[in-house]
Design a protein around this motif. Structure first.
Motif, PDB file in Angstrom:
ATOM      1  N   GLU A  63       0.816  -0.953  -0.324  1.00 36.44           N
ATOM      2  CA  GLU A  63       0.129  -0.281   0.536  1.00 36.44           C
ATOM      3  C   GLU A  63       0.535   1.108   0.285  1.00 36.44           C
ATOM      4  O   GLU A  63       0.931   1.618   0.385  1.00 36.44           O
ATOM      5  CB  GLU A  63      -0.850   0.154   1.200  1.00 36.44           C
ATOM      6  CG  GLU A  63      -1.643  -1.340   1.205  1.00 36.44           C
ATOM      7  CD  GLU A  63      -2.900  -1.073   2.420  1.00 36.44           C
ATOM      8  OE1 GLU A  63      -2.594   0.303   2.981  1.00 36.44           O
ATOM      9  OE2 GLU A  63      -2.797  -2.209   3.433  1.00 36.44           O
ATOM     10  N   LEU A  64       0.968   1.707  -0.977  1.00 39.20           N
ATOM     11  CA  LEU A  64       2.231   2.838  -0.916  1.00 39.20           C
ATOM     12  C   LEU A  64       1.014   4.643  -1.197  1.00 39.20           C
ATOM     13  O   LEU A  64      -0.344   4.337  -1.484  1.00 39.20           O
ATOM     14  CB  LEU A  64       2.320   3.154  -2.900  1.00 39.20           C
ATOM     15  CG  LEU A  64       3.588   2.505  -3.178  1.00 39.20           C
ATOM     16  CD1 LEU A  64       3.889   2.083  -4.392  1.00 39.20           C
ATOM     17  CD2 LEU A  64       4.953   2.092  -1.805  1.00 39.20           C
ATOM     18  N   GLY A  65       1.567   5.037  -0.365  1.00 36.04           N
ATOM     19  CA  GLY A  65       0.781   5.895  -0.492  1.00 36.04           C
ATOM     20  C   GLY A  65       0.743   7.597  -1.097  1.00 36.04           C
ATOM     21  O   GLY A  65       0.307   8.071  -1.781  1.00 36.04           O
ATOM     22  N   GLY A  66       2.223   7.131  -2.115  1.00 32.19           N
ATOM     23  CA  GLY A  66       2.149   8.183  -3.473  1.00 32.19           C
ATOM     24  C   GLY A  66       3.658   7.498  -3.773  1.00 32.19           C
ATOM     25  O   GLY A  66       4.739   7.288  -2.978  1.00 32.19           O
TER      26      GLY A  66
ATOM     27  N   LEU B 208       7.629  16.666   0.953  1.00 30.16           N
ATOM     28  CA  LEU B 208       6.924  15.678   2.202  1.00 30.16           C
ATOM     29  C   LEU B 208       7.524  14.820   2.707  1.00 30.16           C
ATOM     30  O   LEU B 208       7.067  14.683   4.481  1.00 30.16           O
ATOM     31  CB  LEU B 208       6.773  14.931   0.979  1.00 30.16           C
ATOM     32  CG  LEU B 208       5.795  14.649  -0.208  1.00 30.16           C
ATOM     33  CD1 LEU B 208       6.125  13.469  -1.424  1.00 30.16           C
ATOM     34  CD2 LEU B 208       4.494  14.467   0.248  1.00 30.16           C
TER      35      LEU B 208
ATOM     36  N   HIS C  86       7.118  17.753   5.865  1.00 33.15           N
ATOM     37  CA  HIS C  86       5.878  17.642   6.359  1.00 33.15           C
ATOM     38  C   HIS C  86       5.571  16.692   6.815  1.00 33.15           C
ATOM     39  O   HIS C  86       5.282  16.795   8.291  1.00 33.15           O
ATOM     40  CB  HIS C  86       4.912  17.484   4.930  1.00 33.15           C
ATOM     41  CG  HIS C  86       3.264  17.134   5.381  1.00 33.15           C
ATOM     42  ND1 HIS C  86       2.479  17.952   6.196  1.00 33.15           N
ATOM     43  CD2 HIS C  86       2.733  15.907   5.877  1.00 33.15           C
ATOM     44  CE1 HIS C  86       1.551  17.157   6.602  1.00 33.15           C
ATOM     45  NE2 HIS C  86       0.833  15.772   6.269  1.00 33.15           N
ATOM     46  N   ASN C  87       6.338  15.726   7.037  1.00 32.13           N
ATOM     47  CA  ASN C  87       6.432  14.364   7.885  1.00 32.13           C
ATOM     48  C   ASN C  87       7.662  13.454   7.934  1.00 32.13           C
ATOM     49  O   ASN C  87       7.706  12.583   6.967  1.00 32.13           O
ATOM     50  CB  ASN C  87       5.300  13.727   7.929  1.00 32.13           C
ATOM     51  CG  ASN C  87       4.820  12.611   8.591  1.00 32.13           C
ATOM     52  OD1 ASN C  87       5.626  12.266   9.626  1.00 32.13           O
ATOM     53  ND2 ASN C  87       4.048  11.898   8.610  1.00 32.13           N
TER      54      ASN C  87
ATOM     55  N   GLU D 229       7.792   9.120   8.373  1.00 31.88           N
ATOM     56  CA  GLU D 229       6.541   8.612   7.047  1.00 31.88           C
ATOM     57  C   GLU D 229       7.522   8.557   5.606  1.00 31.88           C
ATOM     58  O   GLU D 229       7.337   7.691   5.443  1.00 31.88           O
ATOM     59  CB  GLU D 229       5.533   9.548   6.715  1.00 31.88           C
ATOM     60  CG  GLU D 229       5.292   8.660   8.599  1.00 31.88           C
ATOM     61  CD  GLU D 229       4.398   7.255   8.562  1.00 31.88           C
ATOM     62  OE1 GLU D 229       3.950   6.143   7.880  1.00 31.88           O
ATOM     63  OE2 GLU D 229       4.404   7.003   9.889  1.00 31.88           O
ATOM     64  N   ASN D 230       8.109   9.714   5.461  1.00 35.67           N
ATOM     65  CA  ASN D 230       9.070  10.104   4.356  1.00 35.67           C
ATOM     66  C   ASN D 230      10.270  10.118   3.758  1.00 35.67           C
ATOM     67  O   ASN D 230      10.923  10.539   4.596  1.00 35.67           O
ATOM     68  CB  ASN D 230       8.377  11.325   3.573  1.00 35.67           C
ATOM     69  CG  ASN D 230       6.782  11.992   3.504  1.00 35.67           C
ATOM     70  OD1 ASN D 230       6.716  10.613   3.070  1.00 35.67           O
ATOM     71  ND2 ASN D 230       6.052  12.944   4.172  1.00 35.67           N
TER      72      ASN D 230
END
Length: 179
Positions: free
Chosen positions: A144-147, A164, A167-168, A171-172
């Protein structure tokens, strides 16, 4: 700097630090992601000797340089270390307690393939068991990719990647390099 070949022996280089870890311990750290690949070093002598010959054995063609990468400055302020080389420089590989390890890259690749194969088999067995309990049959695992940000020169992908990251940071993960 600790160098490992294919024979299980370690050599100390640089400041003469004694080797307090054996090859298997360092390889395990690489496979678990505790040490990251920071540079590739071709063995020009081996490459020159084999020039024009066909071979399937790529052992000792390239050494990989591995060390612990300190991502903290990049996580706090991505603009302070925008390029991977800046993160590496900030990590002080080979200095003050952050040893460098040189490994035959083919040895690392073979170990990673075996590690991945074992992990995939264990995950597939667990997933199959779980899905058979839930649905009576196994289905494929889907990531499951977020992007994903694809790069093309001068398109703004670095700006998007840095936004990105800002922002986080947890997570990135962003790898940026100059052309």
């Amino acid at each position: 700097i600790l160098g490992f070949g294919g024979g299980g022996s370690a050599e100390a280089d640089g400041d003469g630090d004694s080797n307090d870890m054996d090859e298997e311990e360092v390889l395990e750290m690489i496979l678990k992601g505790d040490l990251q690949l920071v540079d590739l070093m071709p063995d020009s002598g081996v490459l020159h000797h084999l020039k024009g010959r066909e071979t399937d054995d790529y052992s000792n063609f390239y050494k990989g340089k591995f060390c612990r990468v300190d991502w903290s400055a990049h996580e706090q302020d991505p603009s302070s270390t925008p390029m991977f080389r800046d993160v590496i420089a900030n990590s002080k590989c080979g200095q003050s307690g952050n040893k460098e390890f040189h490994f035959d890259l083919m040895q690392v690749v073979q170990a990673a393939r075996a590690y991945d194969k074992e992990a995939a088999a264990a995950a597939a067995a667990a997933l199959m068991s779980e899905q058979q309990e839930d649905h009576g049959h196994a289905s494929p695992h889907v990531l499951e990719l977020g992007g994903v940000v694809f790069h093309e020169s001068r398109c703004g992908s670095t700006l998007v990647a840095n936004l990105l990251q800002l922002h986080n940071p947890a997570e990135n993960i962003v790898y940026s390099e100059s052309p």
